[in-house]
Design an enzyme around this catalytic site. Structure first.
Site, PDB file in Angstrom:
ATOM      1  N   GLU A  70       0.820  -1.218   0.000  1.00  0.00           N
ATOM      2  CA  GLU A  70       0.000   0.000   0.000  1.00  0.00           C
ATOM      3  C   GLU A  70       0.855   1.269   0.000  1.00  0.00           C
ATOM      4  O   GLU A  70       0.365   2.354   0.318  1.00  0.00           O
ATOM      5  CB  GLU A  70      -0.957   0.023   1.201  1.00  0.00           C
ATOM      6  CG  GLU A  70      -1.836  -1.209   1.373  1.00  0.00           C
ATOM      7  CD  GLU A  70      -2.826  -1.448   0.239  1.00  0.00           C
ATOM      8  OE1 GLU A  70      -2.871  -0.624  -0.699  1.00  0.00           O
ATOM      9  OE2 GLU A  70      -3.535  -2.463   0.289  1.00  0.00           O
ATOM     10  N   GLU A 127     -18.523  11.441  22.240  1.00  0.00           N
ATOM     11  CA  GLU A 127     -17.326  12.232  21.955  1.00  0.00           C
ATOM     12  C   GLU A 127     -16.779  12.046  20.544  1.00  0.00           C
ATOM     13  O   GLU A 127     -15.803  12.707  20.161  1.00  0.00           O
ATOM     14  CB  GLU A 127     -16.261  11.970  23.026  1.00  0.00           C
ATOM     15  CG  GLU A 127     -16.844  12.391  24.376  1.00  0.00           C
ATOM     16  CD  GLU A 127     -15.846  12.648  25.481  1.00  0.00           C
ATOM     17  OE1 GLU A 127     -14.647  12.457  25.275  1.00  0.00           O
ATOM     18  OE2 GLU A 127     -16.304  13.042  26.564  1.00  0.00           O
ATOM     19  N   HIS A 147      -7.139  -3.375   9.763  1.00  0.00           N
ATOM     20  CA  HIS A 147      -8.312  -4.168   9.381  1.00  0.00           C
ATOM     21  C   HIS A 147      -9.246  -4.281  10.592  1.00  0.00           C
ATOM     22  O   HIS A 147      -9.234  -5.290  11.298  1.00  0.00           O
ATOM     23  CB  HIS A 147      -7.879  -5.563   8.913  1.00  0.00           C
ATOM     24  CG  HIS A 147      -7.092  -5.557   7.642  1.00  0.00           C
ATOM     25  ND1 HIS A 147      -6.542  -6.701   7.097  1.00  0.00           N
ATOM     26  CD2 HIS A 147      -6.764  -4.554   6.792  1.00  0.00           C
ATOM     27  CE1 HIS A 147      -5.915  -6.396   5.975  1.00  0.00           C
ATOM     28  NE2 HIS A 147      -6.026  -5.095   5.767  1.00  0.00           N
ATOM     29  N   HIS A 181     -12.752  -4.001   3.845  1.00  0.00           N
ATOM     30  CA  HIS A 181     -11.289  -4.126   3.972  1.00  0.00           C
ATOM     31  C   HIS A 181     -10.740  -3.527   5.276  1.00  0.00           C
ATOM     32  O   HIS A 181     -10.108  -4.225   6.052  1.00  0.00           O
ATOM     33  CB  HIS A 181     -10.630  -3.467   2.745  1.00  0.00           C
ATOM     34  CG  HIS A 181      -9.157  -3.644   2.664  1.00  0.00           C
ATOM     35  ND1 HIS A 181      -8.474  -3.817   1.489  1.00  0.00           N
ATOM     36  CD2 HIS A 181      -8.205  -3.670   3.632  1.00  0.00           C
ATOM     37  CE1 HIS A 181      -7.185  -3.967   1.749  1.00  0.00           C
ATOM     38  NE2 HIS A 181      -6.999  -3.870   3.035  1.00  0.00           N
ATOM     39  N   HIS A 187      -2.931   2.070   8.502  1.00  0.00           N
ATOM     40  CA  HIS A 187      -3.978   1.241   7.897  1.00  0.00           C
ATOM     41  C   HIS A 187      -4.203   0.004   8.761  1.00  0.00           C
ATOM     42  O   HIS A 187      -3.247  -0.704   9.074  1.00  0.00           O
ATOM     43  CB  HIS A 187      -3.552   0.825   6.481  1.00  0.00           C
ATOM     44  CG  HIS A 187      -4.409  -0.222   5.854  1.00  0.00           C
ATOM     45  ND1 HIS A 187      -5.786  -0.105   5.749  1.00  0.00           N
ATOM     46  CD2 HIS A 187      -4.108  -1.421   5.295  1.00  0.00           C
ATOM     47  CE1 HIS A 187      -6.264  -1.180   5.144  1.00  0.00           C
ATOM     48  NE2 HIS A 187      -5.274  -2.003   4.865  1.00  0.00           N
TER      49      HIS A 187
HETATM   50  P1  13P Z   1       1.166  -5.532   3.098  1.00  0.00           P
HETATM   51  O1  13P Z   1       1.605  -6.782   3.829  1.00  0.00           O
HETATM   52  O2  13P Z   1       1.726  -5.464   1.699  1.00  0.00           O
HETATM   53  O3  13P Z   1       1.425  -4.297   3.902  1.00  0.00           O
HETATM   54  O4  13P Z   1      -0.408  -5.645   2.873  1.00  0.00           O
HETATM   55  C1  13P Z   1      -1.273  -5.766   3.962  1.00  0.00           C
HETATM   56  C2  13P Z   1      -2.566  -5.087   3.730  1.00  0.00           C
HETATM   57  O5  13P Z   1      -3.290  -4.833   4.661  1.00  0.00           O
HETATM   58  C3  13P Z   1      -2.943  -4.709   2.351  1.00  0.00           C
HETATM   59  O6  13P Z   1      -4.047  -3.875   2.333  1.00  0.00           O
HETATM   60 ZN    ZN Z   2      -5.265  -4.004   4.174  1.00  0.00          ZN
END
Ligand code: 13P
Ligand code: ZN
Length: 285
Positions: free
Chosen positions: A116, A170, A142, A211, A140
């Protein structure tokens, strides 16, 4: 100074460990990048190497020319960041054209920065500009409950923002600008980076449907805190939706206006619309 002794690296690793503890980083899920200050670079310069190959970023970020970043590796597990740091992340430099990068430390068993990287760097480029250089962290994750909500709520900024705000008093103070939503897209390339960084002009958080989330902030703590707040609000909403077909009572637009005044934040009116119904079946239509 050794890279692993630097304060910014300790903060970087602590965020990864805490994100893992939250359950947001199965396998290699998620990634983190930090735009280093001149002082950070000077502190670790003796351990950086300029011998590595210059590789294509896969997009163009001229606003980040000659900047240094600490970035997790592609396929690397957050759980391993503080176990085997040298193998799990790297320090890289962007070239003077903003199209190539060189790894100057880390990823000692090979590999490349996160898949990413285009989205991270395009977000950094936007945030550096719109915050006058204040924002340095792009994260980022999940996050379970936000991902779940992208299967039931309409994929609109207005709806996600309003429902998250209503879920915890809040929230509008933590993210008064709201959150953006990216429809499902193939991850890992320039295209999803274009969509995400467009939202980052306005928001500090962009939800990737089915995602996860991207958050931006000044510090590791505030960026993690934003992610945590959004995900907790999502969890509350999932709980409410799982025990009822509607909210019996909630925070109303005028309540948000009073809250905004009291807390000194500006809440865009586009999120304070009148709802036609309190039924989740209507909301999720
Ligand atoms: P990477 O291992 O390449 O960072 O990918 C993980 C991920 O969450 C892709 O969206
Ligand atoms: Zn991801």
């Amino acid at each position: 100074m050794k890279v692993l002794e630097a304060g910014f690296v300790k903060g970087f690793m602590a965020l990864c460990a805490e994100g893992y503890r939250q359950g947001w980083h199965e396998r290699n899920g998620g990634n983190l990048s930090y735009r280093m200050t001149a002082e950070d670079v000077a502190a670790v310069r003796e351990n950086l190497s300029e011998e590595g190959e210059w590789k294509e970023i896969g997009t163009s970020v001229p606003g980040l020319a000659d900047e240094y970043f600490t970035v997790t590796g592609s396929g690397k597990y957050f759980i391993n960041v503080d176990r085997v740091p040298e193998e799990s992340f790297c320090i890289l430099k962007v070239d003077s054209t903003g199209t190539k990068y060189q790894i100057q430390w880390g990823l000692t068993d090979g590999g490349r920065p996160t898949s990413e990287l285009p989205t991270h760097l395009m977000n950094h480029e936007v945030k550096k500009r719109v915050t006058g250089g204040l924002h340095r962290v792009i994260y980022h994750a999940h996050c379970n409950n936000i991902i779940a909500l992208t299967f039931v709520l309409p994929l609109k900024d207005e709806i996600f923002t309003r429902e998250l705000w209503e879920s915890m008093t809040e929230c509008p103070v933590v993210f008064p600008e709201g959150v953006g939503v990216v429809p499902w897209m193939v991850p890992g390339g320039r295209e999803i980076g274009v969509e995400t960084s467009r939202l980052m002009e306005e928001y500090n958080a962009a939800i990737w449907s089915h995602h996860g989330i991207f958050c931006s902030g000044e510090t590791f703590d505030s960026t993690f805190g934003l992610m945590h707040t959004i995900e907790k609000a999502a969890q509350v909403l999932v709980m409410v939706m799982s025990v009822s077909d509607r909210k019996r009572q909630t925070i109303k637009p005028d309540d948000f206006r009073r809250l905004a005044k009291e807390f000194g934040v500006t809440l865009p009116e586009k999120f304070l619309y009148e709802k036609e119904s309190d039924l989740f079946s209507d909301l999720c239509r």
